[in-house]
Enzyme design. Structure first.
Site, short mmCIF file in Angstrom:
data_model
loop_
_atom_site.label_atom_id
_atom_site.label_comp_id
_atom_site.label_asym_id
_atom_site.label_seq_id
_atom_site.Cartn_x
_atom_site.Cartn_y
_atom_site.Cartn_z
N ASP A 19 49.80 -17.99 28.32
CA ASP A 19 50.13 -18.19 29.73
C ASP A 19 50.73 -19.55 30.07
O ASP A 19 51.33 -19.70 31.12
CB ASP A 19 48.89 -17.96 30.60
CG ASP A 19 48.45 -16.51 30.61
OD1 ASP A 19 49.11 -15.69 29.94
OD2 ASP A 19 47.44 -16.20 31.27
N THR B 105 47.37 -10.87 28.38
CA THR B 105 46.46 -11.19 27.27
C THR B 105 46.95 -10.65 25.93
O THR B 105 46.97 -11.40 24.95
CB THR B 105 45.04 -10.69 27.59
OG1 THR B 105 44.59 -11.32 28.80
CG2 THR B 105 44.08 -11.01 26.47
N HIS C 253 47.89 20.69 28.40
CA HIS C 253 47.70 21.29 29.72
C HIS C 253 46.23 21.45 30.03
O HIS C 253 45.47 21.85 29.16
CB HIS C 253 48.39 22.66 29.76
CG HIS C 253 48.31 23.32 31.09
ND1 HIS C 253 49.09 22.91 32.14
CD2 HIS C 253 47.53 24.32 31.54
CE1 HIS C 253 48.80 23.67 33.19
NE2 HIS C 253 47.86 24.53 32.85
#
Length: 172
Positions: free
Chosen positions: A6, A14, A139
């Site tokens: 960061d 992260t 499905h």
């Protein structure tokens, strides 16, 4: 002094910092120089409903490829129909018209982050729309919708967008 994560000009996620850390360790200590591949990183916002995305949004895909096809679906998932919930889901697939390659997938709805993680692998492997269409869906799931969208909702090209921008000037 080395920096990852960061505090750098990278995607502030992260998993990105972890990948960069592994690459740094391999390069510095393992004598295996490498960098993190930050193309087509899936992201999610865990709000209600979730938002999940991987690849390029329409505007960036159009800038990069010049002509795109967009497949879009808005529906009420079966589990919400049975429960009486009015929650709906929005899904979009963005395809490079020239190569048929899927370059972006986006979703707003339940479990969007989970779905995008799976489709991120397909996009990373450069899946085409034809290959995506050949997948048999599970499905009844929302993910099934991504592999059953067959009709192009709309197409865009840079040429058409530029022509539309010029129309007001030409009318004066």
């Amino acid at each position: 002094i080395y920096a990852i994560g960061d505090c750098t000009a990278t995607l502030q996620l992260t998993p990105v910092a972890l990948a960069e850390g592994h690459c740094f360790a391999d390069t510095q200590f393992g004598h295996n120089p490498r960098t993190a591949d930050l193309e087509d990183v899936a992201t999610a916002v865990f709000s209600h409903p979730n938002l999940g995305t991987v690849g390029l949004p329409e505007d960036r895909a159009l800038d990069k490829y010049g002509k795109i096809k967009v497949f879009k679906s808005e529906f009420r998932p079966l589990k919400h129909t049975v429960s009486g919930s009015s929650e709906r889901c929005l899904m979009k697939i963005i395809v490079d018209s020239a190569s048929d390659r899927v370059v972006g997938m986006h979703m707003v709805g339940s479990h969007a982050g989970e779905l995008m993680q799976g489709f991120a692998a397909a996009i990373k492997m450069r899946i085409t729309k034809k290959q995506l269409d050949s997948v048999i869906g599970i499905h009844p799931t929302s993910a099934e919708e991504f592999v059953t969208m067959r009709s192009v909702s709309y197409e865009k090209s840079l040429e058409e967008d530029k022509a539309k921008e010029m129309e007001p000037a030409l009318q004066k």
